[in-house]
Design an enzyme around this catalytic site. Structure first.
Site, PDB file in Angstrom:
ATOM      1  CB  CYS A  30      -6.086 -25.552   7.316  1.00  0.00           C
ATOM      2  SG  CYS A  30      -6.775 -25.630   8.983  1.00  0.00           S
ATOM      3  CB  CYS A  48     -11.040 -27.498   7.119  1.00  0.00           C
ATOM      4  SG  CYS A  48      -9.792 -26.217   6.870  1.00  0.00           S
ATOM      5  CB  CYS A  63      -9.027 -28.540  10.105  1.00  0.00           C
ATOM      6  SG  CYS A  63      -9.918 -27.048  10.616  1.00  0.00           S
ATOM      7  CG  ASP A  65      -5.881  -5.479   1.668  1.00  0.00           C
ATOM      8  OD1 ASP A  65      -6.482  -4.711   0.900  1.00  0.00           O
ATOM      9  OD2 ASP A  65      -5.554  -5.137   2.829  1.00  0.00           O
ATOM     10  CG  HIS A 105      -9.462 -22.663  10.307  1.00  0.00           C
ATOM     11  ND1 HIS A 105      -9.859 -23.791   9.620  1.00  0.00           N
ATOM     12  CD2 HIS A 105     -10.550 -21.855  10.358  1.00  0.00           C
ATOM     13  CE1 HIS A 105     -11.143 -23.670   9.288  1.00  0.00           C
ATOM     14  NE2 HIS A 105     -11.579 -22.496   9.725  1.00  0.00           N
ATOM     15  CG  ASP A 148      -0.264   0.129   2.505  1.00  0.00           C
ATOM     16  OD1 ASP A 148       0.961   0.324   2.512  1.00  0.00           O
ATOM     17  OD2 ASP A 148      -0.938   0.052   3.541  1.00  0.00           O
TER      18      ASP A 148
END
Lengths: 375, 375
Positions: free
Chosen positions: A305, A303, A308, A265, A334, A92
């Site tokens: 990830c 999930c 998980c 974002d 997660h 940014d």
């Protein structure tokens, strides 16, 4: 340094499936960019971001300029090398923080006098300075220096702010870039249709590689955010990537995509994760809550990830309640995986023509508006 | 559930290369055990511990009993499942924390009345309770309940404390175990040779699978610690594993190994890492220090840890100075890797007969005594 629309939504929205080519690899869009404010996505290591499929992250010009500072950044050879991230980075402009973090600030036609939020030392940043910093950071995508118009604001104040922003954006576009660095302009104009239109028209005359919609997620209602998206969406140049700054919830991102947005974002997945809220397809759940004390199932069944696949809510709740770092880590993993994976599913749905159904599901399951804030 | 000495030091010290077989795999000794006080080694995920070659970690009976509590631990199926660690776990007895963390405590022949350090609620723990908790935790190695005699202490007070500890250890040894769970006794007696001798003689009559030297690293000088090691080392049963509790620095661990110690645990690498001190073969370095601001080399050249393979001191210093979680993570990874790897090198040196030279190097490079504390 090109953007290609691979496919437009067959369902009639402005959604599109694209690919952005950068010096540091391709970025498949629509995309969610994890926020790495201070040269690290909070609680994460670069290899974990890679593992979940993140192709681009955000860095923060204001914060990096204060710490570690541009002397060190320059010697390090830029942010990619400094933080060992070999994929794309968007920075940014620092404009948002100059106004929001600094207690004292004074606008001039060339930028803003402000005080460091760390030690109060007097500093100045305008388009020339911001572009010079982003050049040293060496981001793949730099953002033009702008004023993120506060909300609520009168039409005349929004107009004045927009004119200053357009001046700063023009100056930004005239500065030298790092090698291969793209520059995006930012649409402002608050909730006013004429100002948003004027902003897009003026930006179209400047040599920007992409265009961002700014000044949203600043306290306005979802209705007003959608109004801005509906004004801007159809007017944004079709051959350039569109970035909705600081947004947002799964629901808001879907609304953005329906209006032609390619990039997002937001600090929500990282910040809410550290605070104990986990994203699921049915809204967020407070993992710290007593009701998960003896819940030996993962945050989200199925999930993929790391959190998980290996840990239960009961364990993660224990970590959060004992302030263990691993608690913040697993929640962040997660949530970021959830956001990155949602975009993966959205891209697949755009490819096979099922985006409409997926969008409907997300809008139904996330009815509430959650305010997105700066980290 | 066996311990085998593979090789004794050819250089004449009491050092030995061994292997401890547990329900959750083999543990090569001498070994350093990372401390996982509250069901997590601070800042680390289990896969990172595996990657660095950790084969056993320590869990804390006192802390786990308070949070998450044994209801949840029992439902989770024990600590291995709760925290997803499939290798060996040793639990301390909780005795140390009952005395050190609780402001009010009162000894009885059967245990200690104390107040929770979290909410002040009245609790009681003795050998029966400690063993029951460790049974639910399901550690591979449980420790007998003892009083870690404070330092300094008079001979008569040390003797009284030892007699109580021996009573508690006898009761501990009579309690049921979890399936395949080993139980270690603990030698006390402070710095007094007759008491240490008496302690070892009495423990030898009880059915322990291993023996620990306790009551060190409690504020005494290194000279006194070495004195205790020299008293105990030759007397410890040769066919059982020897564990020096709460120790220590690389130097202290080498001194322990020279006196027949096989196992160590200490919070130093994790705690000092989070506080910004990194271990190297030449002592610790303060990575936060200004002199590393522009140091674009790893913490330790040639180190194989994730932090040193990917990041510079300048970057890690930036993370520490901005309080980023990744800073604590990278420092912890490096320090634990350093400790685990030092033990790997010591084991190799015992195999090829070069332990003496390696020990000499460590003793030369770590001249100072660093106080080891409870995490």
């Amino acid at each position: 340094m090109t953007f290609t629309v691979l496919k437009n939504d067959s369902g009639g929205t402005l959604a599109r499936r694209g690919v952005l080519t950068t010096r540091h690899g391709n970025v498949q869009t629509p995309v969610f960019m994890p926020v790495g404010t201070q040269g690290t996505v909070k609680a994460m290591a670069p290899n974990e971001l890679e593992e979940m499929g993140a192709e681009i992250i955000l860095g923060n010009t204001y914060h990096l300029n204060l710490r570690p500072g541009m002397d060190i950044m320059s010697q390090a050879g830029g942010l990619h090398k400094f933080m060992d991230w070999n994929h794309a980075i968007l920075t940014d402009s620092g404009g948002f923080q100059v106004f929001s973090l600094s207690k004292l600030n004074k606008k001039t036609p060339d930028g803003v006098h402000f005080q460091s939020h760390i030690d109060g030392s007097p500093l100045f940043m305008g388009p020339v300075e911001s572009m010079a910093i982003q050049r040293i950071i060496g981001s793949d995508i730099a953002m033009a220096f702008d004023e993120c118009t506060p909300y609520p604001v009168s039409h005349s104040d929004a107009e004045k702010s927009l004119e200053l922003t357009l001046r700063w954006e023009r100056i930004s576009s005239e500065q030298p870039h790092a090698e291969g660095q793209m520059l995006f302009g930012i649409v402002q104009g608050s909730v006013y249709e004429d100002l948003r239109r004027h902003s897009i028209e003026e930006l179209s005359k400047m040599p920007f590689d992409g265009i961002a919609v700014g000044g949203v997620s600043v306290g306005e209602s979802e209705e007003e955010m959608v109004k801005v998206l509906r004004i801007c969406g159809p007017l944004l140049p079709k051959d350039k990537p569109h970035y909705l700054m600081g947004v947002g919830t799964p629901r808001q991102m879907v609304l953005g995509i329906m209006n032609g947005i390619d990039m997002f974002d937001c600090v929500l997945p990282t910040r809410m994760g550290r605070n104990g809220s986990a994203y699921t397809p049915y809204g967020t759940i407070p993992v710290k809550a007593g009701k998960y004390k003896e819940d030996f199932t993962p945050i989200l069944e199925g999930c993929g990830c790391y959190a998980c696949r290996h840990f239960t809510k009961a364990y993660i709740r224990h970590l959060l309640n004992t302030n263990e770092i691993l608690g913040s880590r697993l929640m962040t993993i997660h949530n970021l995986h959830y956001f990155v994976n949602l975009m993966r599913e959205i891209r697949a749905s755009l490819e096979d023509g099922t985006f409409g159904r997926l969008a409907e599901d997300v809008l139904k399951n996330y009815p509430e508006m959650t305010k997105a804030e700066d980290e």
